[in-house]
Design an enzyme around this catalytic site. Structure first.
Site, short mmCIF file in Angstrom:
data_model
loop_
_atom_site.label_atom_id
_atom_site.label_comp_id
_atom_site.label_asym_id
_atom_site.label_seq_id
_atom_site.Cartn_x
_atom_site.Cartn_y
_atom_site.Cartn_z
N ASN A 211 0.84 -1.21 0.00
CA ASN A 211 0.00 0.00 0.00
C ASN A 211 0.87 1.26 0.00
OD1 ASN A 211 -3.06 -0.48 0.27
ND2 ASN A 211 -2.19 -2.01 1.66
N LEU B 286 0.91 -1.70 13.00
CA LEU B 286 0.03 -2.41 13.93
C LEU B 286 -0.04 -1.81 15.32
CD1 LEU B 286 0.82 -6.10 12.92
CD2 LEU B 286 -0.95 -4.58 12.04
N LEU C 144 -0.84 0.72 18.36
CA LEU C 144 -1.85 1.73 18.70
C LEU C 144 -1.20 3.12 18.67
CD1 LEU C 144 -4.79 1.37 19.60
CD2 LEU C 144 -4.00 1.44 21.97
N ILE C 145 -1.93 4.09 18.15
CA ILE C 145 -1.36 5.45 18.08
C ILE C 145 -1.60 6.15 19.42
CG2 ILE C 145 -1.46 7.67 16.87
CD1 ILE C 145 -0.32 5.31 15.20
N ASP D 44 -9.11 0.65 15.47
CA ASP D 44 -10.16 0.53 14.43
C ASP D 44 -11.48 1.20 14.78
OD1 ASP D 44 -8.33 -1.05 13.00
OD2 ASP D 44 -8.99 -2.86 14.03
N ASN E 102 -6.15 5.25 8.63
CA ASN E 102 -5.71 3.84 8.59
C ASN E 102 -6.54 3.11 7.56
OD1 ASN E 102 -4.45 1.37 9.52
ND2 ASN E 102 -6.37 0.90 10.57
N HIS F 197 -8.11 -0.64 6.92
CA HIS F 197 -8.37 -1.90 7.59
C HIS F 197 -8.96 -2.89 6.58
CE1 HIS F 197 -9.08 -4.51 11.02
NE2 HIS F 197 -10.22 -4.83 10.45
C1 GRF Z 1 -3.11 -4.39 4.57
O1 GRF Z 1 -3.95 -5.49 4.43
C2 GRF Z 1 -3.77 -3.34 5.42
O2 GRF Z 1 -5.15 -3.39 5.38
C3 GRF Z 1 -3.34 -3.68 6.79
O3 GRF Z 1 -2.05 -4.20 6.65
C4 GRF Z 1 -1.85 -4.71 5.34
C5 GRF Z 1 -0.64 -4.05 4.79
O4 GRF Z 1 -0.21 -4.62 3.61
N1 GRF Z 1 -3.53 -2.56 7.66
P1 GRF Z 1 0.99 -3.97 2.85
O5 GRF Z 1 2.18 -3.96 3.79
O6 GRF Z 1 0.59 -2.60 2.43
O7 GRF Z 1 1.25 -4.85 1.67
#
Ligand code: GRF
Length: 191
Positions: free
Chosen positions: A14, A85, A87-88, A145, A102, A104
């Site tokens: 991402n 992962l 918590l902020i 979340d 974020n 999810h």
């Molecule tokens: C994604 O599935 C996102 O929803 C979650 O962590 C994963 C990250 O994947 N928060 P990548 O590292 O961007 O490939």
């Protein structure tokens, strides 16, 4: 010019999409990637793209507010969590009010909360025999979340889909929408 920091601790697919999306943008620049994992592949991607990186540990993140100075140095206006992962902490939520998002990999409020990340989410969706799943992009608050939902997109699950196949469909949605939604937020707010 708005400056984005991406917090990512894994593969960073991402993060890569976000970097690609804004590469030639005149108004938005990704200029910092922060990770809590010194071995995260996302750091290689940052290096290849000439983006500064910064590694944090728990003490630094939770027992000090020094990261605010770091973000300040890079004039960061907006933070995208992409596979981060932890918590902020409240001080950071307050400093970046409505300016941390974020992504999810499920349709919140279902399948969210502590421990609900990665394949745990997709396995839970599979076991519940859901007919659809999707992604949620939301503002970040001090709870896992639970921040206000900004955007959701869905995909259908067929009976023969395994958790791995569900994960693939969901990741595709993430790649399709996350950058665009960030762009929309930056265009419509003064963040
Ligand atoms: C994604 O599935 C996102 O929803 C979650 O962590 C994963 C990250 O994947 N928060 P990548 O590292 O961007 O490939």
């Amino acid at each position: 010019m708005k400056h984005i920091a991406i917090f990512a601790s894994g593969t960073g697919s991402n993060a890569r999409k976000i970097v690609d999306y804004f590469r030639d943008n005149e108004h938005v620049k990704v200029n910092l990637i922060i990770s809590n994992n010194a071995n995260a592949p996302v750091l290689e991607m940052a290096k290849d793209n000439g983006i500064d990186t910064f590694i944090i540990n728990r003490d630094y993140f939770y027992d000090s507010t020094q990261i605010l100075s770091e973000l300040n140095t890079f004039a960061i206006d907006f933070i995208a969590l992409a596979g981060f992962l932890w918590l902020i902490p409240t001080y950071l939520v307050n400093a970046y009010n409505q300016a941390i998002v974020n992504i999810h990999p499920a349709l919140l409020p279902k399948y969210g909360g502590k421990g609900m990340y990665g394949m745990n989410v997709h396995k839970a969706v599979y076991e519940a025999k859901e007919k659809e799943t999707g992604i949620t992009i939301h503002f970040v608050n001090e709870k896992y979340d639970e921040g206000a939902i900004i955007f959701q997109a869905t995909c259908s699950i067929s009976p023969e889909d395994t958790p791995k196949e569900i994960a693939k469909k969901v990741l595709q949605l993430e790649h399709q929408y996350f950058s665009k939604v960030i762009d929309d937020i930056l265009m419509t707010t003064n963040k």
